[in-house]
Design a protein around this motif. Structure first.
Motif, PDB file in Angstrom:
ATOM      1  N   THR A 146     -13.016  -1.398  -5.959  1.00  0.00           N
ATOM      2  CA  THR A 146     -11.989  -2.301  -6.472  1.00  0.00           C
ATOM      3  C   THR A 146     -10.632  -1.590  -6.502  1.00  0.00           C
ATOM      4  O   THR A 146     -10.558  -0.370  -6.378  1.00  0.00           O
ATOM      5  CB  THR A 146     -12.317  -2.782  -7.906  1.00  0.00           C
ATOM      6  N   GLY A 147      -9.571  -2.389  -6.676  1.00  0.00           N
ATOM      7  CA  GLY A 147      -8.235  -1.842  -6.853  1.00  0.00           C
ATOM      8  C   GLY A 147      -7.766  -1.005  -5.671  1.00  0.00           C
ATOM      9  O   GLY A 147      -8.108  -1.268  -4.513  1.00  0.00           O
ATOM     10  N   PRO A 148      -6.979   0.040  -5.933  1.00  0.00           N
ATOM     11  CA  PRO A 148      -6.446   0.889  -4.860  1.00  0.00           C
ATOM     12  C   PRO A 148      -7.530   1.519  -3.982  1.00  0.00           C
ATOM     13  O   PRO A 148      -7.312   1.713  -2.780  1.00  0.00           O
ATOM     14  CB  PRO A 148      -5.664   1.968  -5.622  1.00  0.00           C
ATOM     15  N   ALA A 149      -8.694   1.815  -4.560  1.00  0.00           N
ATOM     16  CA  ALA A 149      -9.789   2.398  -3.765  1.00  0.00           C
ATOM     17  C   ALA A 149     -10.285   1.402  -2.727  1.00  0.00           C
ATOM     18  O   ALA A 149     -10.577   1.769  -1.576  1.00  0.00           O
ATOM     19  CB  ALA A 149     -10.932   2.837  -4.680  1.00  0.00           C
ATOM     20  N   PHE A 150     -10.401   0.134  -3.115  1.00  0.00           N
ATOM     21  CA  PHE A 150     -10.778  -0.928  -2.170  1.00  0.00           C
ATOM     22  C   PHE A 150      -9.735  -1.031  -1.065  1.00  0.00           C
ATOM     23  O   PHE A 150     -10.078  -1.117   0.123  1.00  0.00           O
ATOM     24  CB  PHE A 150     -10.910  -2.262  -2.909  1.00  0.00           C
ATOM     25  N   CYS A 151      -8.452  -1.015  -1.451  1.00  0.00           N
ATOM     26  CA  CYS A 151      -7.365  -1.132  -0.477  1.00  0.00           C
ATOM     27  C   CYS A 151      -7.415  -0.004   0.550  1.00  0.00           C
ATOM     28  O   CYS A 151      -7.281  -0.231   1.757  1.00  0.00           O
ATOM     29  CB  CYS A 151      -6.026  -1.126  -1.199  1.00  0.00           C
ATOM     30  N   LYS A 152      -7.581   1.203   0.076  1.00  0.00           N
ATOM     31  CA  LYS A 152      -7.654   2.364   0.972  1.00  0.00           C
ATOM     32  C   LYS A 152      -8.824   2.241   1.935  1.00  0.00           C
ATOM     33  O   LYS A 152      -8.697   2.504   3.137  1.00  0.00           O
ATOM     34  CB  LYS A 152      -7.768   3.655   0.160  1.00  0.00           C
ATOM     35  N   ILE A 164      -5.844   1.450  10.407  1.00  0.00           N
ATOM     36  CA  ILE A 164      -4.393   1.300  10.340  1.00  0.00           C
ATOM     37  C   ILE A 164      -3.797   2.612   9.842  1.00  0.00           C
ATOM     38  O   ILE A 164      -4.179   3.127   8.800  1.00  0.00           O
ATOM     39  CB  ILE A 164      -4.002   0.132   9.415  1.00  0.00           C
ATOM     40  N   ILE A 165      -2.865   3.140  10.605  1.00  0.00           N
ATOM     41  CA  ILE A 165      -2.244   4.431  10.272  1.00  0.00           C
ATOM     42  C   ILE A 165      -1.063   4.171   9.336  1.00  0.00           C
ATOM     43  O   ILE A 165      -0.115   3.459   9.702  1.00  0.00           O
ATOM     44  CB  ILE A 165      -1.767   5.143  11.552  1.00  0.00           C
ATOM     45  N   ARG A 166      -1.131   4.724   8.122  1.00  0.00           N
ATOM     46  CA  ARG A 166      -0.037   4.551   7.160  1.00  0.00           C
ATOM     47  C   ARG A 166       0.779   5.825   7.066  1.00  0.00           C
ATOM     48  O   ARG A 166       0.227   6.903   6.851  1.00  0.00           O
ATOM     49  CB  ARG A 166      -0.568   4.210   5.761  1.00  0.00           C
ATOM     50  N   ALA A 175       6.330  -8.350   5.711  1.00  0.00           N
ATOM     51  CA  ALA A 175       6.202  -8.247   7.164  1.00  0.00           C
ATOM     52  C   ALA A 175       4.903  -8.822   7.725  1.00  0.00           C
ATOM     53  O   ALA A 175       4.874  -9.292   8.860  1.00  0.00           O
ATOM     54  CB  ALA A 175       6.337  -6.786   7.582  1.00  0.00           C
ATOM     55  N   TYR A 176       3.825  -8.781   6.953  1.00  0.00           N
ATOM     56  CA  TYR A 176       2.502  -9.109   7.497  1.00  0.00           C
ATOM     57  C   TYR A 176       1.801 -10.288   6.816  1.00  0.00           C
ATOM     58  O   TYR A 176       1.125 -11.060   7.471  1.00  0.00           O
ATOM     59  CB  TYR A 176       1.582  -7.889   7.395  1.00  0.00           C
ATOM     60  N   GLY A 177       1.889 -10.372   5.514  1.00  0.00           N
ATOM     61  CA  GLY A 177       1.208 -11.455   4.809  1.00  0.00           C
ATOM     62  C   GLY A 177      -0.159 -11.091   4.289  1.00  0.00           C
ATOM     63  O   GLY A 177      -0.810 -11.900   3.638  1.00  0.00           O
ATOM     64  N   HIS A 178      -0.617  -9.862   4.581  1.00  0.00           N
ATOM     65  CA  HIS A 178      -1.911  -9.411   4.028  1.00  0.00           C
ATOM     66  C   HIS A 178      -1.931  -7.886   3.885  1.00  0.00           C
ATOM     67  O   HIS A 178      -1.995  -7.365   2.780  1.00  0.00           O
ATOM     68  CB  HIS A 178      -3.105  -9.903   4.847  1.00  0.00           C
ATOM     69  N   ILE A 179      -1.829  -7.158   5.000  1.00  0.00           N
ATOM     70  CA  ILE A 179      -1.974  -5.701   4.882  1.00  0.00           C
ATOM     71  C   ILE A 179      -0.795  -5.044   4.183  1.00  0.00           C
ATOM     72  O   ILE A 179      -0.922  -3.921   3.689  1.00  0.00           O
ATOM     73  CB  ILE A 179      -2.230  -5.020   6.252  1.00  0.00           C
ATOM     74  N   ASP A 180       0.363  -5.728   4.103  1.00  0.00           N
ATOM     75  CA  ASP A 180       1.471  -5.140   3.352  1.00  0.00           C
ATOM     76  C   ASP A 180       1.171  -5.163   1.853  1.00  0.00           C
ATOM     77  O   ASP A 180       1.432  -4.191   1.143  1.00  0.00           O
ATOM     78  CB  ASP A 180       2.811  -5.820   3.673  1.00  0.00           C
ATOM     79  N   GLY A 181       0.582  -6.252   1.373  1.00  0.00           N
ATOM     80  CA  GLY A 181       0.169  -6.300  -0.030  1.00  0.00           C
ATOM     81  C   GLY A 181      -0.929  -5.300  -0.344  1.00  0.00           C
ATOM     82  O   GLY A 181      -0.901  -4.630  -1.388  1.00  0.00           O
ATOM     83  N   ILE A 182      -1.879  -5.182   0.575  1.00  0.00           N
ATOM     84  CA  ILE A 182      -2.975  -4.224   0.402  1.00  0.00           C
ATOM     85  C   ILE A 182      -2.431  -2.793   0.416  1.00  0.00           C
ATOM     86  O   ILE A 182      -2.809  -1.961  -0.413  1.00  0.00           O
ATOM     87  CB  ILE A 182      -4.031  -4.425   1.513  1.00  0.00           C
ATOM     88  N   ALA A 183      -1.504  -2.513   1.336  1.00  0.00           N
ATOM     89  CA  ALA A 183      -0.937  -1.164   1.444  1.00  0.00           C
ATOM     90  C   ALA A 183      -0.051  -0.828   0.245  1.00  0.00           C
ATOM     91  O   ALA A 183       0.000   0.321  -0.198  1.00  0.00           O
ATOM     92  CB  ALA A 183      -0.133  -1.036   2.743  1.00  0.00           C
ATOM     93  N   ALA A 184       0.648  -1.826  -0.287  1.00  0.00           N
ATOM     94  CA  ALA A 184       1.490  -1.592  -1.460  1.00  0.00           C
ATOM     95  C   ALA A 184       0.645  -1.189  -2.658  1.00  0.00           C
ATOM     96  O   ALA A 184       0.992  -0.264  -3.410  1.00  0.00           O
ATOM     97  CB  ALA A 184       2.300  -2.844  -1.788  1.00  0.00           C
TER      98      ALA A 184
END
Length: 276
Positions: free
Chosen positions: A50-56, A64-66, A89-98
């Motif tokens: 969950t949370g940032p761990a899920f996003c990573k 995806i290279i950040r 910019a993306y609508g999905h991965i930008d929120g996940i990356a943030a």
């Protein structure tokens, strides 16, 4: 966590045709054509987190290279309330990356997101969900979301916005056509001004495919489904996330006109796209 991010029952609620005699056949077709099956696979691989761990985990598995720039700003302000503003910019991965980036550095970071990202229950601890499509039915959801944002900041926590409230799209810049956010929404800019906390701009490089932007001709519902395919084509792509220097409350308070303040915050964010 949910068994599937988007289930057959979720689709059945959309229209009576999916509840009829051949409903499951129609759903199978929709899931395949729209790319929802792929989204479910992505969710299933990482839903133990969950949370940032899920996003990573999601972004790692999508390969995806950040690349993060100037992230030490976040460390300097982690013990003080702040607001991040970002281009969408993306609508999905930008929120996940943030959430991966900011949420891993502060314990209480939440982003105001629309119902599309809001469906991801594994990220709910970092979400304040609103519906950007105006109707009486959605009015209470939006007002409650704004109230939750105000309370979150007043309690000394950290908050993130995509002030455009919509994915970047075709925009005219002089004689050129580019991809950029629409005008940042006055309701969000007013909330930012009222908060009186440092505002940290955050810029995401890149964007979606030309095919995705062309789907605007078929309506927002079809284009929203097109976001599923936009996950599939990001494999191995590079996304640069640049953090800007904080804009302090004193500087923000100088702007009496909300539209001018919105343009100022937007320009400060887009200027980060030129940082090397």
């Amino acid at each position: 966590m949910k068994d599937k991010l988007i289930s057959y029952d979720d689709i059945r609620k959309i229209h009576p045709i999916f509840r009829g005699k051949h409903g499951d056949n129609f759903i199978n077709l929709i899931m395949k054509v729209s790319g929802l099956n792929y989204v479910n696979e992505i969710y299933d691989r990482s839903k133990h987190l969950t949370g940032p761990a899920f996003c990573k985990d999601v972004l790692d598995k999508l390969e995806i290279i950040r690349i993060w720039q100037n992230i030490e700003v976040l460390d300097r302000y982690k013990d003080k309330p702040f607001i991040t503003v970002s281009n969408h910019a993306y609508g999905h991965i930008d929120g996940i990356a943030a959430i991966e980036l900011v949420g891993s550095r502060v314990n209480d970071y939440k982003m105001m997101v629309n119902f599309v990202l809001g469906m991801i229950d594994t990220m709910s601890e970092n979400f304040i969900v609103v519906n950007p499509f105006k109707s009486e039915k959605n009015r209470d959801v939006t007002l409650n979301g704004i109230k939750e944002c105000i309370d979150h900041i007043r309690q000394g926590h950290h908050l993130g916005f995509f002030p455009a409230g919509a994915i970047s799209d075709f925009a005219r810049k002089g004689y050129k056509i580019t991809i950029a956010d629409r005008k940042w929404q006055p309701s969000v800019v007013k909330l930012i001004k009222k908060a009186r906390v440092p505002v940290i701009p955050m810029h995401f490089s890149g964007g979606n495919s030309p095919r995705f932007y062309a789907l605007r001709l078929l309506g927002w519902q079809v284009r929203t489904l097109g976001l599923c395919h936009e996950l599939n084509n990001k494999k191995g792509k590079k996304m640069v996330i640049t953090i800007g220097d904080p804009i302090m409350p004193g500087e923000i308070s100088k702007y009496k006109d909300i539209e001018e303040l919105g343009e100022f915050l937007k320009s400060r964010t887009y200027a980060l796209g030129n940082v090397k």
